[in-house]
Write a protein that holds these residues in place. Structure first.
Motif, short mmCIF file in Angstrom:
data_model
loop_
_atom_site.label_atom_id
_atom_site.label_comp_id
_atom_site.label_asym_id
_atom_site.label_seq_id
_atom_site.Cartn_x
_atom_site.Cartn_y
_atom_site.Cartn_z
N ARG A 1 0.84 -1.21 0.00
CA ARG A 1 0.00 0.00 0.00
C ARG A 1 0.88 1.26 0.00
NH1 ARG A 1 -3.86 1.19 4.87
NH2 ARG A 1 -4.36 3.27 4.14
N ALA A 2 1.95 1.21 0.78
CA ALA A 2 2.87 2.37 0.83
C ALA A 2 3.60 2.53 -0.51
CB ALA A 2 3.88 2.19 1.96
N PHE A 3 4.04 1.43 -1.13
CA PHE A 3 4.74 1.53 -2.42
C PHE A 3 3.79 2.12 -3.48
CE2 PHE A 3 7.46 -2.22 -0.89
CZ PHE A 3 8.44 -1.37 -0.40
N ASP A 4 2.54 1.70 -3.47
CA ASP A 4 1.58 2.24 -4.45
C ASP A 4 1.32 3.73 -4.22
OD1 ASP A 4 1.29 -0.05 -5.93
OD2 ASP A 4 -0.48 -0.76 -4.85
N GLU A 5 1.34 4.12 -2.95
CA GLU A 5 1.15 5.55 -2.64
C GLU A 5 2.37 6.37 -3.11
OE1 GLU A 5 -1.26 7.24 -2.06
OE2 GLU A 5 -0.88 8.92 -0.73
N ILE A 6 3.54 5.80 -2.95
CA ILE A 6 4.76 6.46 -3.44
C ILE A 6 4.69 6.59 -4.97
CG2 ILE A 6 7.28 6.20 -3.71
CD1 ILE A 6 7.28 4.84 -0.90
N TYR A 7 4.26 5.51 -5.61
CA TYR A 7 4.12 5.51 -7.08
C TYR A 7 3.19 6.65 -7.52
CZ TYR A 7 3.36 3.69 -11.78
OH TYR A 7 3.32 3.53 -13.15
N ARG A 8 2.09 6.80 -6.79
CA ARG A 8 1.09 7.83 -7.16
C ARG A 8 1.71 9.23 -7.17
NH1 ARG A 8 -1.72 11.59 -4.75
NH2 ARG A 8 -1.15 11.07 -2.62
N ILE A 9 2.50 9.55 -6.14
CA ILE A 9 2.99 10.94 -6.02
C ILE A 9 4.24 11.21 -6.86
CG2 ILE A 9 1.96 11.26 -3.73
CD1 ILE A 9 4.90 11.10 -2.63
N LEU A 10 4.95 10.14 -7.26
CA LEU A 10 6.18 10.36 -8.04
C LEU A 10 5.88 10.86 -9.45
CD1 LEU A 10 8.61 7.36 -7.32
CD2 LEU A 10 8.98 9.77 -6.76
N LYS A 11 6.79 11.72 -9.93
CA LYS A 11 6.71 12.15 -11.34
C LYS A 11 7.15 11.00 -12.24
CE LYS A 11 7.63 17.04 -11.28
NZ LYS A 11 8.49 18.10 -11.69
N HIS A 12 6.87 11.10 -13.51
CA HIS A 12 7.37 10.16 -14.51
C HIS A 12 8.90 10.08 -14.41
CE1 HIS A 12 8.14 8.26 -18.31
NE2 HIS A 12 8.77 9.32 -18.75
N ARG A 13 9.45 8.90 -14.30
CA ARG A 13 10.89 8.62 -14.10
C ARG A 13 11.42 9.14 -12.76
NH1 ARG A 13 11.78 4.17 -15.80
NH2 ARG A 13 14.03 4.37 -15.79
N GLY A 14 10.48 9.51 -11.87
CA GLY A 14 10.89 9.84 -10.50
C GLY A 14 11.39 8.58 -9.81
N GLU A 15 12.17 8.76 -8.75
CA GLU A 15 12.79 7.62 -8.08
C GLU A 15 12.45 7.59 -6.60
OE1 GLU A 15 17.04 7.44 -8.72
OE2 GLU A 15 16.80 7.88 -10.85
N ALA A 16 12.46 6.37 -6.04
CA ALA A 16 12.39 6.22 -4.58
C ALA A 16 13.63 5.44 -4.14
CB ALA A 16 11.12 5.48 -4.19
N TRP A 17 14.32 5.97 -3.14
CA TRP A 17 15.48 5.26 -2.58
C TRP A 17 15.07 4.83 -1.17
CZ3 TRP A 17 19.75 9.56 -3.57
CH2 TRP A 17 19.83 9.81 -4.96
N ILE A 18 14.92 3.53 -1.03
CA ILE A 18 14.41 2.97 0.23
C ILE A 18 15.55 2.20 0.91
CG2 ILE A 18 12.63 1.45 1.22
CD1 ILE A 18 11.24 3.49 -0.50
N TYR A 19 15.91 2.65 2.09
CA TYR A 19 16.99 1.98 2.83
C TYR A 19 16.41 1.33 4.08
CZ TYR A 19 19.99 5.30 0.25
OH TYR A 19 20.62 6.04 -0.71
#
Ligand code: SAM
Length: 222
Positions: free
Chosen positions: A124-142
């Motif tokens: 659910r959190a990954f999908d929410e991150i996907y929603r707010i990211l721009k096209h070719r935006g990135e998430a760095w998850i540590y």
């Protein structure tokens, strides 16, 4: 796993972070600066806010936000931003990884350090991150690796340059590390709970790297 870090441990946590992780956060901020990433950058589960503060110090063309589900942590983060002289360059708000207060396709980079193992519903959190990211935006998850070897832990401590700052002697940390709430076993990130959540999420493009005592997962929005 408790969602929030309860009082008074949140204050103790701030002290630990202050001493132990700032050098790592500086390296992440330098990577953002070197890659000339500009726009909205969001740190989810920001805790005492040290990562956004380091980014605000180094990256001039970004608007930096930090959200955390804990009101106490956000108070600490705001106080830290004031003390570090970046209060006007970083914004901290109470918020959940499942319901982020950003419009669709607006954020250029999402970060999180030590959050994923707190999440009951990572997909659910990954999908929410996907929603707010721009096209070719990135998430760095540590997140931490409970099952890293003693050598990997030692190497990470050395790389962060925090041998002298440890709040406990290394021989104690090394023994209690697998029992601390610092993350999952590596397999959980690859095939288990987290890996499965990524594969079931809207992200089609991702990379997982083992970096000593933690993993770095990069997600790209298509
Ligand atoms: C281990 S701390 C990490 C803090 C900081 N990122 C760091 O690396 O020091 C995890 C943080 O995630 C927050 N958190 C837990 N569940 C959350 C959620 N669903 N949404 C936002 N923050 C959450 C907790 O309140 C806590 O401050």
């Amino acid at each position: 796993m408790p969602e929030k870090i309860p009082w008074p441990f949140n204050r103790f946590y701030d002290r630990c972070i202050n001493q132990m992780f700032v050098k790592w956060f500086k390296c992440i901020a330098t990577e953002i600066k070197d890659r000339k990433i500009s726009g909205i950058i969001l740190d989810i589960g920001t805790g005492p806010g040290r990562l956004p503060i380091e980014i605000a110090k180094q990256v001039v063309n970004a608007k930096v936000f930090g959200v955390d589900i804990s009101e106490d942590m956000i108070k600490i983060a705001k106080r830290n931003a004031k003390n570090e002289g970046v209060y006007d360059r970083v914004e901290f708000n109470v918020g959940s990884a499942y319901n982020l207060c950003f419009e669709d396709n607006t954020v250029v980079l999402v970060l999180s350090t030590g959050l994923v193992h707190h999440l009951k519903e990572p997909k659910r959190a990954f999908d929410e991150i996907y929603r707010i990211l721009k096209h070719r935006g990135e998430a760095w998850i540590y997140d931490g690796r409970k099952d890293c070897t003693k050598e990997e832990l030692k190497e990470t401590v050395k790389r962060f340059g925090i041998e002298k700052d440890l709040i406990l002697p290394f021989w104690i940390i090394e023994r209690i590390w697998p029992y601390m709430h610092i993350g999952y076993k590596t397999e959980d990130y690859i095939l288990g709970k987290v890996g499965k959540a990524i594969r079931e999420s809207k992200f089609k493009d991702y990379d997982l790297r083992i970096e000593g005592a933690y993993v770095r997962i990069t997600l790209w929005k298509d």
